[in-house]
Design a protein around this motif. Structure first.
Motif, PDB file in Angstrom:
ATOM      1  N   THR A 252     -31.009  20.568 -12.901  1.00 49.73           N
ATOM      2  CA  THR A 252     -31.198  19.864 -14.168  1.00 49.73           C
ATOM      3  C   THR A 252     -29.997  20.064 -15.093  1.00 49.73           C
TER       4      THR A 252
ATOM      5  N   SER B  68     -34.015  10.689  -8.816  1.00 47.51           N
ATOM      6  CA  SER B  68     -35.339  10.978  -9.358  1.00 47.51           C
ATOM      7  C   SER B  68     -36.011  12.034  -8.492  1.00 47.51           C
TER       8      SER B  68
ATOM      9  N   ASP C  13     -38.320  11.481  -6.651  1.00 47.34           N
ATOM     10  CA  ASP C  13     -38.711  10.818  -5.399  1.00 47.34           C
ATOM     11  C   ASP C  13     -37.616  10.857  -4.350  1.00 47.34           C
TER      12      ASP C  13
ATOM     13  N   ASN D 281     -40.165  19.217  -8.496  1.00 47.76           N
ATOM     14  CA  ASN D 281     -40.955  18.324  -7.641  1.00 47.76           C
ATOM     15  C   ASN D 281     -42.371  18.854  -7.470  1.00 47.76           C
TER      16      ASN D 281
END
Length: 294
Positions: A193, A209, A211, A223
């Motif tokens: 991050t 993302s 995903d 996640n």
């Protein structure tokens, strides 16, 4: 004689580019013996870019190929899936400037190959046999080498100052297609991050993302599903190594040792190897060395 392979039929999928966020459709098609991997930009009238070391244009955060100014980026996961599944020849149609990131691993590309099925071809499978040790080193203890070996083995070590990563090492038989599908293909790319905003200011990771990547805070994984393997991080590095080294255009016979490596080191190693004619020789793949396809 071990024979070359291609796909039995065409297969396609679609997704989003990790760095560009562009929508993209990709198709895998059968190709004749000795083709290797050839990308075809269908959005540019069928412009072809050969997956080769000579085509590498940039490899800072992904491996980018270029021919006469036309680029195609983030090719390493698909190339890894093809090489990992022991597919020798394929045409790859792409309708944009970046391959789709899918879930951040090579799992969906491997499943595409399984759907298409792999078939043998009349020609003998060729391999690039390493005959002398070649090493590339960068500052910070980053290094990668390849040396003679009766097979294709990757010994990879990473070290990150993060409680969920730390020092990880994985030794992998890169000619074992079933082990690739089970142990490597599912490992996702990862990021932190703290780096995301900086990457986006550089117009990178625009399509990233939860995903399509493992995202880490200072002490945890964002996640919801967590990790697929405790050592998913080093497994993904091996996935990248297999994809980048696939740019030699055929299977390798050699032992790769990587420490804190990345795309730049991987492609630099192949370029240095190929420049030394005494360090390699193209041979027929020995019987008993190449494993069965997926």
């Amino acid at each position: 004689m071990i024979k070359q392979t291609t796909l039995a039929t065409s297969v396609e999928t679609s997704g989003t580019g990790l760095h560009t966020a562009v929508p993209v459709r990709v198709s895998l098609l059968p190709a004749p013996p000795d083709t290797g991997y050839t990308f075809i930009r269908t959005d540019l009238g069928g412009f072809e870019i050969t997956a080769s070391v000579e085509s590498v244009a940039n490899c800072s955060y992904a491996t980018t190929l270029m021919r006469t100014g036309v680029m195609l980026s983030t090719v390493e996961h698909l190339l890894s899936a093809l090489r990992g599944a022991s597919v020798d020849n394929a045409y790859i149609e792409v309708d944009n400037l970046e391959l789709p990131i899918m879930d951040g691993s090579a799992r969906e590309f491997t499943e595409m190959i399984e759907r298409a099925r792999i078939v043998e071809q009349p020609a003998s499978r060729r391999a690039l046999e390493v005959r002398e040790r070649v090493t590339v080193e960068h500052e910070g203890g980053r290094r990668i080498s390849i040396e003679p070996f009766d097979g294709y083995e990757i010994d990879c070590t990473i070290n990150f100052a993060h409680p969920l990563i730390g020092a990880q090492r994985f030794l992998f038989d890169a000619l074992d297609a079933e082990s690739y599908r089970r142990e490597i293909a599912q490992a996702r790319t990862f990021g932190f991050t703290a780096e995301i905003e900086a990457l986006r200011r550089m117009n990178l990771a625009q399509g990233g993302s939860l995903d399509n990547a493992v995202v880490l805070t200072e002490d945890s994984v964002l996640n919801p599903s967590g990790l697929r393997f405790r050592d998913e991080f080093v497994r993904h590095k091996i996935l990248d190594i297999i994809g980048d080294l696939a740019l030699v255009g055929m299977p390798l016979l050699g032992r790769v040792t990587a420490e804190k490596s990345g795309h730049l080191l991987h492609t630099a190693l192949m370029a240095k190897l190929l420049r030394n004619d005494a360090a390699w020789k193209i041979v027929d793949m020995p019987v008993g060395v190449s494993c069965a396809t997926v």
